[in-house]
Design an enzyme around this catalytic site. Sequence first.
Site, mmCIF file in Angstrom:
data_model
loop_
_atom_site.group_PDB
_atom_site.id
_atom_site.type_symbol
_atom_site.label_atom_id
_atom_site.label_comp_id
_atom_site.label_asym_id
_atom_site.label_seq_id
_atom_site.Cartn_x
_atom_site.Cartn_y
_atom_site.Cartn_z
ATOM 1 N N ASP A 282 0.873 -1.165 0.000
ATOM 2 C CA ASP A 282 0.000 0.000 0.000
ATOM 3 C C ASP A 282 0.916 1.221 0.000
ATOM 4 O O ASP A 282 2.116 1.119 0.285
ATOM 5 C CB ASP A 282 -0.932 -0.025 1.220
ATOM 6 C CG ASP A 282 -2.176 0.840 1.007
ATOM 7 O OD1 ASP A 282 -2.159 1.724 0.121
ATOM 8 O OD2 ASP A 282 -3.170 0.640 1.726
ATOM 9 N N TRP A 283 0.360 2.368 -0.326
ATOM 10 C CA TRP A 283 1.161 3.580 -0.531
ATOM 11 C C TRP A 283 1.822 4.052 0.778
ATOM 12 O O TRP A 283 1.143 4.542 1.668
ATOM 13 C CB TRP A 283 0.280 4.652 -1.161
ATOM 14 C CG TRP A 283 0.274 4.599 -2.666
ATOM 15 C CD1 TRP A 283 0.527 5.654 -3.496
ATOM 16 C CD2 TRP A 283 0.059 3.477 -3.530
ATOM 17 N NE1 TRP A 283 0.494 5.231 -4.812
ATOM 18 C CE2 TRP A 283 0.212 3.924 -4.865
ATOM 19 C CE3 TRP A 283 -0.213 2.120 -3.320
ATOM 20 C CZ2 TRP A 283 0.072 3.056 -5.964
ATOM 21 C CZ3 TRP A 283 -0.345 1.272 -4.410
ATOM 22 C CH2 TRP A 283 -0.208 1.742 -5.701
#
Length: 867
Positions: A282-283
Site C-alpha cells: 500500500d502507498w
Amino acid sequence: MWLGWLQVGAILASSVAVAKESGIAHSPPYYPSPWASGPGEWAEAYAKARQFVSELTLAEKINLTTGVGWMQEACVGNVGSIPRLGFPSLCMQDSPLGIRFADYVSAFPAGINVGATFSKQLAYLRGKAMGEEHRGKGINVQLGPAIGPIGRSPDGGRNWEGFSPDPVVSGHLVAETIKGIQDSGVIACAKHFIANEQERFRQAGEAQGYGFNISESSSSNIDDVTMHELYLWPFADAVRAGVGSIMCSYTQINNSYGCGNSYAMNKLLKGELDFQGFVMSDWQAQHSGVSSALAGLDMSMPGDTVFGTGLSFWGTNLTIAVANGTVPEWRVDDMAVRIMSAYFKVGQDKNQVPTNFNSWTRDEYGFEHALVQQNYRRVNEKVNVRGQHASLIRKIGAASVVLLKNNGVLPLKGTEKFTAVIGEDAGPNLWGPNGCPDRGCDNGTLAMGWGSGTADFPYLITPVEAIQSEILSKGEGNIVAVFDNAAKSQIASVASQATVSLVFVNADSGEGYISVDRNEGDRNNLTLWKGGDELIQTVASNCNNTIVVMHTVGAVLVNEWYDNPNVTAILWAGLPGQESGNSITDVLYGRVNPGAKSPFTWGKKAEDYGAPILREPNAGTDAPQIDFKEGIFIDYRAFDKNNNTPVYEFGFGLSYTTFSYSDLKVEILHTRPYTPTEGITEPAPSLGNSSHDFSSYLFPNSVEKVRLYIYPWLNSSDPARASGDPHYGMDPDDYLPPGATDGSPQPLLPAGGAPGGNPSLYDDIYRVSATITNDGKVTGDEVPQLYVSLGGKKDAKIVLRDFERFTLAPGQQVVWTTTLKRRDISNWDPAEQNWVVTKHRKKVYVGSSSRKLHLKARLPRLRGGDD
Ligand SMILES: *[C@@H]1O[C@H](CO)[C@@H](O)[C@H](O)[C@H]1NC(C)=O
Ligand SMILES: *[C@@H]1O[C@H](CO)[C@@H](O)[C@H](O)[C@H]1NC(C)=O
Ligand SMILES: *[C@@H]1O[C@H](CO)[C@@H](O)[C@H](O)[C@H]1NC(C)=O
Ligand SMILES: *[C@@H]1O[C@H](CO)[C@@H](O)[C@H](O)[C@H]1NC(C)=O
Ligand SMILES: *[C@@H]1O[C@H](CO)[C@@H](O)[C@H](O)[C@H]1NC(C)=O
Ligand SMILES: *[C@@H]1O[C@H](CO)[C@@H](O)[C@H](O)[C@H]1NC(C)=O
Ligand SMILES: *[C@@H]1O[C@H](CO)[C@@H](O)[C@H](O)[C@H]1NC(C)=O
Ligand SMILES: *[C@@H]1O[C@H](CO)[C@@H](O)[C@H](O)[C@H]1NC(C)=O
Ligand SMILES: *[C@@H]1O[C@H](CO)[C@@H](O)[C@H](O)[C@H]1NC(C)=O
Ligand SMILES: *[C@@H]1O[C@H](CO)[C@@H](O)[C@H](O)[C@H]1NC(C)=O
Ligand SMILES: *[C@@H]1O[C@H](CO)[C@@H](O)[C@H](O)[C@H]1NC(C)=O
C-alpha cells in the site's frame, strides 16, 4: 520519523523476543519467500515471464519492482520502464469502483452494492466493464477489488469498498469481479492484505495528525483459526480466481507490519494459498528494504520511503542489496517473474494501450513529472472510456436496492396526487458532484463514500431529478422537493399535504486521510447524518405514507422510526454510483422488482455487533493493540451467538412478490478422501548472475535525471555512500531470521498445493438442491441462501456457504442445485495446520435470509477417512 530498514530489521528481530516476553502478540518468522512455479492456468504466462526476466539486467529487474516516486508519472503508482526493450512503465491506478483521478470515466456502484445484489453475474459484468475502462486509459493494474476491510466493525470507514462482512459473499463476488477485470486485459489487485479493519491508527503519521501520539501503526492481533475461517477466506477465492496482484496493508498483524510480515505473505499467501502473482505495498506501507524483500513483498509503491523524498527502501538500495549479497538475486528474479506473469496472464503483451491520462491534472497539457514540474506536454488525451456502461450501472443500482419494509404502498404508480421529496440526500451537491476532493464531504445525495476508493462522476442523476421526470411523464401529479433538512416547518407543511412523502437520508464514511464532520475515516456513530432521524420523524408525524430511502455506507440504527406505522416503506440503496436517481426510481415505480438482500446485519444497538473499532490508543505511544477477541463472530455470527435479535438480519430483503421453498435434497457425491499436500518444491530458479561489482551499477552518463525520481542505479561505487543509510553494512545475521535467503527446495504445506490452497478443499462432497417458487403475481428475483452448521461448540450457529440469484415469473419454479465443497464443511485445525472435517454432526439449511431458514436437513455422515 521513518526508521531505516536496518533499524527496523534490528527492531523486528528483537521485537519478537520482546513480544514473547511481554506477552503481546507476535508473528512467527516464515522463510524463505516461496518462489513462483507457474502451476495450472499460470503455466504459459509463467514460462513467458521467466523467459522475459532471464534477459534482463539487474537494474532492469529492479525497475520492475520499484515505483518511481509519488506524482512522478501519470498514475497513482508507476514502476520504472525498460527502455532497452521498449517496455513501458507499468501503471497502477485506483479504485475498486472505477478510475480515480480521471475524466470521461464511469462511477460504478460501490462494492457494498454488489454485495447486496448477491449476484455473481452482475459482479462479473461490473468487473468486466471496469476493466474495459482501465484498459482504455492505459492502466495495467486496477487497484481493486477490496475484501479487506471485510467489515469486522460496522463503524469501520472503508467497509463499503468491499462486498460484505460475510467471507463467502466476499469470496464469490471478489472472484467474479477479478475474472471480469482480468478478462478485459487488466490486472486486478485484491486488497488490503490483511486485517486492515479500521482507519484509525492505520498509520502513525496520520494518527498524529489527529492528535494521537503513537509511533507505529496499530496491530491487528488475530488467532490462526479466525485468520483462516474469516479473514483469509475471500483471499483464497481471489487467488483461486487467478488474481494477478495483492496489496499488503498499513496495519501490523501480530506486531509485524503487513508489508514486512513473513508469516502473512510467505506462509499464508504464497505458501498455503500458492499465490503466483505479486504483492505490492500500500502507498507508504513499506517500512524496510531487505526485510520486506525477504518477507515476500514484490513491488514497492509508490516507491519512495515517504512521498516526494526521492529516496527508496528499494530502487538503488535493492540493487546494492543484491550486489552486496544480502538479498539473493533469485528473490529479485522471483519478484520480476511474478509481476511479468500477471502481465502475460491477462494478455498485456498483446493489447496494452499506452497511458493517455494524468492523475494530477484534468487539463490536456501538464507536467509529465508533476511532483517536480518537469516536462510540460500533452498529458491527457481525454479518451472517453465509458462505453455503454451507464445501463449496467443503472441495473446494478436497482438490483442492489434492499426493500426492508413495505406495507403494500410500493410500487408507486407515478400518478399519486402529491409527492413530497424530502431531504438533502434527494438533491445535488451544491458544489457539484465532484466538488469535494476524493468525495470528502456529505453534500447532497450520497452515491459514493470518500477516499482513494472513488472515481469522479461523469454526471450524477439525483433522486429528485429522476422522480420528477417519472411523475411528469405519467400525468398531473404535484411534486415538491425540500432539500434543507433543517427547514422543519416547511417540511412539515409539505409532508402534511402529500399523498406520499419520499424521505432521503444518508450516512457516510471513508478513508482515514480525510475527516468529514469529524469522522476521521471511520464513523463516530451508527446513526444517520444531518439529522436524518429527526427528519424522518418530522415527515412521519405529518404524513401517513412516508417512504424512507437510505444511502448509507453500511448499517445504521433505525430504532426510532422503522416500526412507525406512518413509515410505510423502507429501502436501502447503498452507494449506487452515477445512475443513483434512475436506479431508485426503477424500484420505487415498479419497473424493477427489488431482489437484493442485506449484505450485513441491522442491529438494534451498536454494542450488539461486538467488535467496535479501537478508538483510544491502549499501549501508550507504542502500537495500539487491536485484539480480535471476538474471533469469527462478526456480523450475523455475533448476533446469533449472543442471542441478539436484529432489526433486519443478514440476507434479508423483500420483494413485490413472494416465494416459497420446498424439496430440500442432500446427497453424498463420491469423492476421494482429503489428501494433505506433500513433497518439496524445485530450488529457486536463478535467472541471472549479476555482477557484485558496485561500479557496474553507476548511473549511466546518458541518463537525464528527473529530480527526486527513483532509479535503480548508484551514484557512487561506494555502496555505503550510494545508499546513504547511516547503518549501512550491518551483519545480516544480526537481524535476518535463519533460512531467510535459502533458495534450496522447500517442503510444501499440507494445506497448500495449488492456487487457493489444497485442491481437494474444492472437491464437491454433497449435492444440495431445493425448489423455489414464485407464489405472487409479478415477476421477481429471489436469492436462496445455503447455510451450514458445522456443529462444534466453538462454531458459529450457521455460516453462509452459497447463494444464487434467480428471476422467476409468477408461478414459476426453479430447482436450485449446488454443492458443498470440502472447504465448506471444514474447520481450520491450528495444530494440524490444515483443514479438517470434524466429527460434529452438521446441518444444512436453505432459506431466504440468515433467519428465515425454511428448509433444513442433517448432512449424512461421510464414510472413510474424513471422520
Ligand atoms: C498471530 O498470533 C496468533 C497467536 O499466537 C497465531 O495463532 C497466528 O498464527 C499469528 N498470525 C500471524 C499472521 O502472525
Ligand atoms: C528505469 O526506469 C526509468 C524510468 O522509466 C528509466 O529512465 C531508466 O532508464 C530505467 N532503467 C533501466 C536500467 O532500464
Ligand atoms: C509523544 O510521545 C513521545 C514518547 O513518549 C514523547 O517524547 C513526545 O513528547 C510526545 N509528543 C507529544 C506531542 O506529546
Ligand atoms: C536506502 O534506504 C534507507 C532506509 O533504509 C534510506 O535511508 C536511504 O535514503 C535509501 N537510499 C536511497 C538512495 O534511496
Ligand atoms: C547491503 O545493502 C543494503 C541496501 O543498501 C544495506 O542496507 C545493507 O546494510 C548492506 N549489507 C551489507 C552486509 O553490506
Ligand atoms: C459541502 O461540504 C463541506 C465540507 O463538509 C461544507 O463545509 C460545505 O458547507 C458544504 N457546502 C455546501 C454548499 O453544502
Ligand atoms: C453521528 O455522526 C453524524 C456525522 O458526524 C452526526 O451528524 C450525528 O449527529 C451523530 N449522531 C450522534 C447521535 O451523535
Ligand atoms: C401519522 O400521520 C398522520 C397524518 O396523516 C398524523 O395525524 C399522525 O399523528 C401520524 N402518526 C404518527 C404515529 O406519527
Ligand atoms: C392516509 O390517510 C388518508 C386519509 O385518512 C387515507 O385515505 C389513506 O389511505 C392513508 N394512507 C395510508 C397509506 O395509510
Ligand atoms: C556466476 O558468475 C561467477 C563469476 O563470473 C561464476 O563464478 C559462477 O559460477 C556463476 N554462477 C552461475 C550459477 O552461473
Ligand atoms: C548520492 O546519494 C546519496 C544518498 O541519497 C546522497 O546523500 C548523496 O547526496 C548523493 N550524491 C550525489 C553526488 O548525488
